[in-house]
Motif scaffolding. Sequence first.
Motif, PDB file in Angstrom:
ATOM      1  N   ASN A 110      -6.128  -1.743  -7.590  1.00 19.92           N
ATOM      2  CA  ASN A 110      -5.588  -1.110  -6.399  1.00 19.92           C
ATOM      3  C   ASN A 110      -6.625  -0.124  -5.875  1.00 19.92           C
ATOM      4  N   CYS A 132     -11.370  -1.116  -0.251  1.00 20.57           N
ATOM      5  CA  CYS A 132     -10.188  -0.358   0.179  1.00 20.57           C
ATOM      6  C   CYS A 132     -10.367   0.185   1.590  1.00 20.57           C
ATOM      7  N   TYR A 175       0.838  -1.204   0.000  1.00 19.88           N
ATOM      8  CA  TYR A 175       0.000   0.000   0.000  1.00 19.88           C
ATOM      9  C   TYR A 175       0.871   1.252   0.000  1.00 19.88           C
ATOM     10  N   TYR A 182      -2.889  -2.588  -2.741  1.00 16.88           N
ATOM     11  CA  TYR A 182      -3.724  -1.522  -2.167  1.00 16.88           C
ATOM     12  C   TYR A 182      -3.031  -0.171  -2.261  1.00 16.88           C
TER      13      TYR A 182
END
Length: 415
Positions: free
Chosen positions: A344, A358, A300, A322
């Motif tokens: 993503n 998310c 991320y 992510y």
Amino acid sequence: MGHYYYLIIILLFLPYSSCQIGFQGLLPPSISPPLIPDLLNFLDQRLAIVYPIIKTFKSLIVSDPLNITGTWVGSDICNYKGFHCDNPPDNATATVLASIDFNGFHLSAPSLDGFIDQLPDLALFHANSNNFSGTISPNIAKLQYLYELDLSNNNFFGGIPQVLLSMPGISFLDLRFNSFSGSVPPQLFIVKLDALFLNNNNFIQTLPESLGSIPAYYITLANNKFTGPIPRSIGKASDTLTEVLLLNNLLSGCLPYELGFLRELTFFDAGNNLLTGPLPWSLGCLKKVEVVNLAGNMLYGQVPEVLCELENLVNLSLSNNYFNKVGPWCHRLIVNGALDVRNNCIYGLAHQRPWGECSLFFRQPRFCDRLSTFNIIPCRGGSLSQNSNNSTSPRKQRTSNSVSVTYKALLRNRL
């Protein structure tokens, strides 16, 4: 007397070999008939020694669809299909069985024990894509000249024998696509190998710290069950490590800052694991890297601009993570197809995860050790802003000129 006279006349006109056979029935029980090698004319006595070993192995082969063993007849071992002769290091005038290449022969035998470990001058043994099984005999340690061992795409099982750790001449070890299991001895990563291919087996263990001591240029551990983090020690292999494949394992934790020390690295693939955290900016020091695959993890944050700026980068796969931000350099790579960030959390781009997915991910607390190192770029002498390079000069789309050795190892059959 007449009968004996005619017998002597007949024997005088028989070939010598036939005469030998004819007399066998007349020899007293205490005298055994000569061994087969004595009846054949070998180029070298050392070939005569391995002849019965080859014949014994031939008798154990239960399937030979290409009739390879049909050529294993007579004393000319050097012309048997798959066998190659050369002069040994200890005698430039001798001729010995130096290498065996059974790649793609599809031979079936229950074991190689009593065969390759009994060939004293063997330097190379390649047996990709056969149906050999069993375990590796510890007697293989007696092969003082052996430096390449390829048992890939067979049916071997058990653990990696400790004896391989005491064979200093080995430089190429290919055990991929078998059923080896258990753990890889940590000392194996210290053996002076050029290439180590262990992918597509059943190894289950944490990656050892000794991974950083590996002198190899190429290593594939893909498609196993390796767990835990990528050890920080991997940065110690900065002078040699060129291609690393760790994909499709169970690796976890955050990427180590020390990855950026691998200045010779051209291919790095740790896709489809359980890795998390932001990408360390030290990856911007991988000046030779062409392919980076980290897709299918739980990474991320922002994709580092310093990574997207790398001149030799051809393919950067970060899909199914992510990440939530890309800068202008990375956006250029997306446009020209070099960067894949599908699925993503980068809103404003197409093909991203749903907002709720998310949101759920970022609600969970996440932590990386030594987080302060993640914005350090060692090759630039410290940390820089993500937007430190605001150049608007267009970046030409590159194509790789390299042929990956390790990605070929993901194919069963040797090309």
